[in-house]
Enzyme design. Structure first.
Site: not given
Length: 312
Positions: A2-3, A62, A300
């Site tokens: 979750p961001e 976050k 990434r």
């Protein structure tokens, strides 16, 4: 993971339902990793939160925590910790959702949810269940310390106190107190890719892979562009683009690709249908029709449009 939009969606859910309520009981933890950072384990957590009235639900990047009203209580014989800057304030109840953490509002007497690790039953018989399938998240209490800049710690509070240990977490793009000059300086001094800098929670928090890719697309900047090559105007455009994408995502309750992220009633976010580039490598760009490119930057992945993102 979750961001910011996903965590902020949960924060707003909890704020609308929990303020002024008291934590009446606390279950045993069903999995030891959930309390792996809790000093004193479940007994200390119980002492810190049971009987407390929830006065605020706060987010910084976050990270999510609850503030409580009242005066801190200490067992007989325990001396005041003079290292804690606000010794008479109850510690904050902190949640890190990790990869799959959920904070679900349920009836207190309802059966346990799948992957439920802790349950906080409230004074009105409602309950807050902490669920975590992959167990990377954790729950703990932390004392509060003054923010370095003297401004409110995050969304949901007017108090300038941050849980101890979160000092390294920078403010986020939706925070009115974000130090833009500091962000500009961090970007100017770096030759690393701009996407890598966006993911650095010590520079600006709350941004992960999804909203980094989307913000870069919206600002027409390629993800592998060295951060130091961007002008202050371009960095400002980028930060505002990320903020605008996040505000838009909040209207949809965040982004869900599976059942790991849901809001406090178990509903997924619907922003996936609005994504321009994230998760769409090889598919046609919504704007120009050309196939989207994918590269790996510092381990990434990054998806972008070589036509619509000309800054390199």
């Amino acid at each position: 993971m979750p961001e910011l939009p996903e965590v902020e969606t949960i924060r707003r859910n909890l704020e609308a339902n929990l303020l002024g309520k008291t934590i009446a009981t606390l279950s045993e933890s069903t999995y030891p990793r959930t309390l792996r950072y809790q000093v004193g384990g479940i007994d200390r957590l119980h002492r810190d939160v049971v009987g407390r009235e929830i006065s605020a639900v706060v987010r910084r990047g976050k990270f999510l925590w609850m503030e409580f009203s009242g005066i801190a209580q200490r067992p007989s014989g325990e001396t005041e910790n003079t290292e804690v800057p606000e010794p008479d304030s109850p510690p904050a109840l902190c949640f890190h959702l990790g990869m799959s953490g959920q904070l679900r509002l349920v009836e207190g007497a309802s059966p346990g949810l799948r992957h439920e690790r802790l349950r906080f039953t409230l004074s009105d018989s409602q309950a807050l269940a902490y669920c975590d399938q992959r167990t990377f998240g954790h729950v703990e209490t932390r004392p509060l310390a003054p923010t370095a800049d003297g401004y409110p710690a995050g969304a949901g509070t007017t108090r300038a106190f941050l849980p101890v240990g979160l000092e390294h977490i920078a403010r986020d793009v939706l925070d009115p107190y974000l130090d833009l000059e500091r962000v500009f300086a961090k970007f100017r001094s770096s030759r690393r890719a701009v996407k890598t800098k966006l993911l650095d929670q010590g520079i600006v928090s709350g941004i992960g892979n999804i909203y980094a890719d989307e913000g870069l697309f919206a600002s027409r900047i390629r993800p592998f562009t060295p951060a130091g090559d961007l002008s202050q105007r371009e960095v400002s455009r980028l930060l505002e683009a990320v903020a605008e994408v996040m505000r838009h995502a909040l209207e949809f309750g965040g982004t869900s690709f599976d059942k790991l992220y849901v809001n406090s009633w178990g509903n997924p976010g619907d922003f996936a249908s609005e994504l321009n580039v994230y998760g769409r490598a090889g598919k046609p760009c919504h704007h120009c029709g050309k196939p989207l490119d994918k590269i790996v930057i510092d381990g990434r992945s990054a998806v972008f449009c070589s036509h619509c993102e000309p800054t390199a």
